[in-house]
Scaffold this active site. Sequence first.
Site, mmCIF file in Angstrom:
data_model
loop_
_atom_site.group_PDB
_atom_site.id
_atom_site.type_symbol
_atom_site.label_atom_id
_atom_site.label_comp_id
_atom_site.label_asym_id
_atom_site.label_seq_id
_atom_site.Cartn_x
_atom_site.Cartn_y
_atom_site.Cartn_z
ATOM 1 N N GLY A 203 28.437 47.550 45.143
ATOM 2 C CA GLY A 203 29.632 46.899 45.032
ATOM 3 C C GLY A 203 30.728 47.651 45.042
ATOM 4 O O GLY A 203 30.658 48.904 45.222
ATOM 5 N N ASP A 205 34.653 48.722 42.692
ATOM 6 C CA ASP A 205 35.070 48.897 41.399
ATOM 7 C C ASP A 205 34.860 47.917 40.307
ATOM 8 O O ASP A 205 34.595 47.779 39.148
ATOM 9 C CB ASP A 205 36.366 49.544 41.269
ATOM 10 C CG ASP A 205 36.402 50.973 42.153
ATOM 11 O OD1 ASP A 205 35.720 51.676 42.197
ATOM 12 O OD2 ASP A 205 37.722 51.032 42.730
ATOM 13 N N GLU A 517 40.997 44.400 37.583
ATOM 14 C CA GLU A 517 40.798 42.775 37.010
ATOM 15 C C GLU A 517 42.338 42.620 36.448
ATOM 16 O O GLU A 517 42.704 43.612 35.892
ATOM 17 C CB GLU A 517 39.780 42.593 36.110
ATOM 18 C CG GLU A 517 38.330 43.011 36.686
ATOM 19 C CD GLU A 517 37.835 42.066 37.604
ATOM 20 O OE1 GLU A 517 37.878 40.754 37.445
ATOM 21 O OE2 GLU A 517 37.316 42.565 38.658
HETATM 22 C C1 LIG Z 1 52.804 54.282 51.829
HETATM 23 C C2 LIG Z 1 51.409 54.762 51.451
HETATM 24 C C3 LIG Z 1 51.284 54.792 50.058
HETATM 25 C C4 LIG Z 1 49.946 54.900 49.542
HETATM 26 C C5 LIG Z 1 49.859 54.748 48.227
HETATM 27 C C6 LIG Z 1 48.378 54.716 47.944
HETATM 28 C C7 LIG Z 1 48.134 55.022 46.326
HETATM 29 C C8 LIG Z 1 46.728 54.886 46.250
HETATM 30 C C9 LIG Z 1 46.374 54.710 44.921
HETATM 31 C C10 LIG Z 1 45.077 54.106 44.893
HETATM 32 C C11 LIG Z 1 44.679 53.900 43.165
HETATM 33 C C12 LIG Z 1 43.469 53.090 43.138
HETATM 34 C C13 LIG Z 1 42.964 53.017 41.701
HETATM 35 C C14 LIG Z 1 41.725 52.112 41.851
HETATM 36 C C15 LIG Z 1 41.837 50.778 41.678
HETATM 37 C C16 LIG Z 1 40.397 49.943 41.611
HETATM 38 O O1 LIG Z 1 39.817 50.034 40.371
HETATM 39 C C17 LIG Z 1 40.926 48.720 42.285
HETATM 40 C C18 LIG Z 1 39.804 47.437 42.419
HETATM 41 O O2 LIG Z 1 39.066 48.109 43.551
HETATM 42 P P1 LIG Z 1 37.869 47.084 44.100
HETATM 43 O O3 LIG Z 1 38.614 46.333 45.014
HETATM 44 O O4 LIG Z 1 37.152 48.360 44.779
HETATM 45 O O5 LIG Z 1 37.099 46.492 43.023
HETATM 46 N N1 LIG Z 1 41.705 48.610 43.324
HETATM 47 C C19 LIG Z 1 43.191 48.254 43.254
HETATM 48 O O6 LIG Z 1 43.764 47.751 42.536
HETATM 49 C C20 LIG Z 1 43.836 48.402 44.518
HETATM 50 C C21 LIG Z 1 44.934 49.366 44.557
HETATM 51 C C22 LIG Z 1 45.408 49.782 45.872
HETATM 52 C C23 LIG Z 1 46.912 49.869 45.951
HETATM 53 C C24 LIG Z 1 47.148 50.291 47.519
HETATM 54 C C25 LIG Z 1 48.582 50.408 47.457
HETATM 55 C C26 LIG Z 1 49.177 50.446 48.762
HETATM 56 C C27 LIG Z 1 50.554 50.659 48.995
HETATM 57 C C28 LIG Z 1 51.211 50.401 50.513
HETATM 58 C C29 LIG Z 1 52.521 50.534 50.123
HETATM 59 C C30 LIG Z 1 53.118 50.506 51.562
HETATM 60 C C31 LIG Z 1 54.592 50.734 51.443
HETATM 61 C C32 LIG Z 1 54.984 50.922 52.964
HETATM 62 C C33 LIG Z 1 56.419 50.999 53.175
HETATM 63 C C34 LIG Z 1 56.670 51.116 54.544
HETATM 64 N N1 LIG Z 2 27.893 36.721 43.382
HETATM 65 C C1 LIG Z 2 29.377 36.800 43.144
HETATM 66 N N2 LIG Z 2 29.896 35.771 43.716
HETATM 67 C C2 LIG Z 2 31.339 36.037 43.332
HETATM 68 N N3 LIG Z 2 31.840 36.969 43.029
HETATM 69 C C3 LIG Z 2 30.995 38.160 42.171
HETATM 70 C C4 LIG Z 2 29.892 37.783 42.579
HETATM 71 N N4 LIG Z 2 29.310 39.061 41.939
HETATM 72 C C5 LIG Z 2 30.376 39.670 41.824
HETATM 73 N N5 LIG Z 2 31.534 39.218 41.718
HETATM 74 C C6 LIG Z 2 32.735 39.439 41.299
HETATM 75 O O1 LIG Z 2 33.317 40.073 42.598
HETATM 76 C C7 LIG Z 2 34.552 40.882 42.234
HETATM 77 C C8 LIG Z 2 34.768 41.809 43.404
HETATM 78 O O2 LIG Z 2 33.759 42.625 43.514
HETATM 79 P P1 LIG Z 2 33.560 44.052 43.982
HETATM 80 O O3 LIG Z 2 32.043 44.383 44.304
HETATM 81 O O4 LIG Z 2 34.286 45.195 43.058
HETATM 82 O O5 LIG Z 2 34.351 43.923 45.444
HETATM 83 P P2 LIG Z 2 35.705 44.409 46.047
HETATM 84 O O6 LIG Z 2 35.818 45.887 45.917
HETATM 85 O O7 LIG Z 2 35.678 44.133 47.162
HETATM 86 O O8 LIG Z 2 36.818 43.929 44.873
HETATM 87 C C9 LIG Z 2 34.284 41.334 41.020
HETATM 88 O O9 LIG Z 2 35.285 40.661 40.050
HETATM 89 C C10 LIG Z 2 32.835 40.832 40.537
HETATM 90 O O10 LIG Z 2 32.910 40.292 39.304
#
Ligand SMILES: CCCCCCCCCCCCC/C=C/[C@@H](O)[C@H](COP(=O)(O)O)NC(=O)CCCCCCCCCCCCCCC
Ligand SMILES: Nc1ncnc2c1ncn2[C@@H]1O[C@H](COP(=O)(O)OP(=O)(O)O)[C@@H](O)[C@H]1O
Length: 555
Positions: A203, A205, A517
């Site tokens: 999965g 993060d 989260e």
């Molecule tokens: C204009 C391009 C800017 C690019 C900036 C990119 C910065 C990216 C840093 C990403 C740090 C990620 C840290 C990880 C967080 C994850 O734990 C967490 C959960 O992941 P999961 O969904 O797999 O469960 N992911 C997140 O919180 C996602 C964060 C993503 C942030 C993306 C931000 C995109 C910004 C776009 C700005 C656009 C401005 C454009 C103006 C013309």
């Molecule tokens: N069977 C399930 N049904 C719904 N949500 C789930 C299930 N298993 C895990 N999750 C939750 O889904 C969320 C997103 O999971 P993740 O694997 O990190 O995907 P993504 O990167 O797309 O956010 C997490 O908060 C997790 O707790």
Amino acid sequence: MERPGRLLLLSELRVRNTAYDVSLSRSLLTWKRRVSSPVYHPFRPSVCHSVSVSEIISVREEEEENGSRRREDGSWKKIKEREEKDYRQAFTVLYVERCRQHRWRCAEVTFTCSDAALCQHWISSIREQLAAITSRPKHLLVYINPYGGKRQGKRIYEQKVAPLFALAGVSTHVIVTEFANHARDHLKMEAELKKFDGVVCVGGDGMFSEIIHGLIWRTQIDNSVDPNCPDETLSTCSLRIGIIPAGSTDCICFATVGTNDPVTSALHIIVGDSQPMDVCSVHHNNTFLRYSVSLLGYGFYGDVLTDSERKRWMGPARYDLSGLKMFLTHHCYEGTVSYLPARGIIGTPRDAARCQSGCVVCQHNGRLHSERAERYEMDDTSDCESDGEWRTIRGKFLAINAASMSCACPRSPKGLSPAAHLADGTTDLILVRKCSRFDFLRHLLRHTSKDDQFDLTFVEVHRVRRFRFTPRHCQSDSELELDLQENGKHQIFSQICRDHPACGCAPAYSSWNCDGEILTHTAIDVRAHCQLIKLFARGIEEPPVFEDLTNPCAI
Ligand SMILES: CCCCCCCCCCCCC/C=C/[C@@H](O)[C@H](COP(=O)(O)O)NC(=O)CCCCCCCCCCCCCCC
Ligand SMILES: Nc1ncnc2c1ncn2[C@@H]1O[C@H](COP(=O)(O)OP(=O)(O)O)[C@@H](O)[C@H]1O
Ligand SMILES: [Ca+2]
């Protein structure tokens, strides 16, 4: 690569009907083409290969039936007449091959031998060497989130990972989660952890976060440590965790392996890699809230996450759309950040060097950390905070981020804090003060280029062991009074801003993004716990630049 050491076996075997001198030591399997002509031939394939025993996945005896040999795909290949006479016995070695961009693949080579006893001797010798590697997992507990990322978790596991585990003789107990927190609660209360050598998370993060919450909580309860007390020294988890990336950001996998590739991750699990990792605990008023290993972000990243949750149906693209929206919204937040700088460690957030496989910074700071912990235990009058002074910053921020590791991911291959370390016991606190949209865009864009995102007047970064944040609306009357005395003018402006949102810094409440989260509280106390968990990974390997002189083939 290690030196070959004492040879256990040396035989003349054949690979695709060409004679090779094949040798096995405790550390290396080497096959070198027998030189019939000393003249250099530029179009001949490489004459010498060597594979570290630690990177052999398995050895397979080749079956032979009616003059045919079974191929990898199950089909049968006729043994050539020439081959048939002497070289009918065969075995295949499956091993790790490095490809571009930190990807690993399973490669194989088939050796044929003239006699059955020799063939068996080779097979059993290699198997013996593999069995002696105690760090390899034999039984794994696997959790699959079928809804993560593009909803491919189950397919990725079944098609790409399970066959490799089977080849390597790794047994698994697979649980496909049925609801959010299923994996966390199963690990907390039910799982018979003694039966397993590791846990695998299929999965993103968020799913990884579930796994560490289950494991860390269970470990504390088993060791009578109170998770609600922010000053407790937490017990380290013994089970390693493997991540098969099938999520939206997958930054924990990317930053520990160097790529988001299920096969590469599976191979790191099979060879029994181990990478320690820091974990931050997050508390509110002496109550435990959550653990974080990647990003803790208030303001911009908190808002992006809150907005993106409503767009989950879009898959990973939801973050880009919410990112654009929040960039245009341009909210800023007032509050107080206080932090305890990390002292005595090597490394700063502005270093050019990166955390890599076998990182000496992590090793040094990790040792320092455990020595200090021992001293504190002996002298219980001191506490963990006595070796540093708290510093306080009040202001208006677009973003307050804490990155316990680089947070490198495909969106930003160098990450939020490129010089952060996976296992040094610190987190990088990044404060982006109120600035224009144009300046904020410059800062964001630098996450995707070589330019330094911290080299801007409105950005500061500190390597810390602990920090606290209180948003302005949660500050006590006496704190607000202090603010007023310290900066009367500023306060008047902030009142004006509040009354006139059009000025571009309308005060609003954000929430914390904790590894993807949303936290329920905004006033938090965060503490880095050095090397609390271990992953089946080895950190990012430096790509080979020139010929490896320790390779026996190069000598
Ligand atoms: C204009 C391009 C800017 C690019 C900036 C990119 C910065 C990216 C840093 C990403 C740090 C990620 C840290 C990880 C967080 C994850 O734990 C967490 C959960 O992941 P999961 O969904 O797999 O469960 N992911 C997140 O919180 C996602 C964060 C993503 C942030 C993306 C931000 C995109 C910004 C776009 C700005 C656009 C401005 C454009 C103006 C013309
Ligand atoms: N069977 C399930 N049904 C719904 N949500 C789930 C299930 N298993 C895990 N999750 C939750 O889904 C969320 C997103 O999971 P993740 O694997 O990190 O995907 P993504 O990167 O797309 O956010 C997490 O908060 C997790 O707790
Ligand atoms: Ca760290």
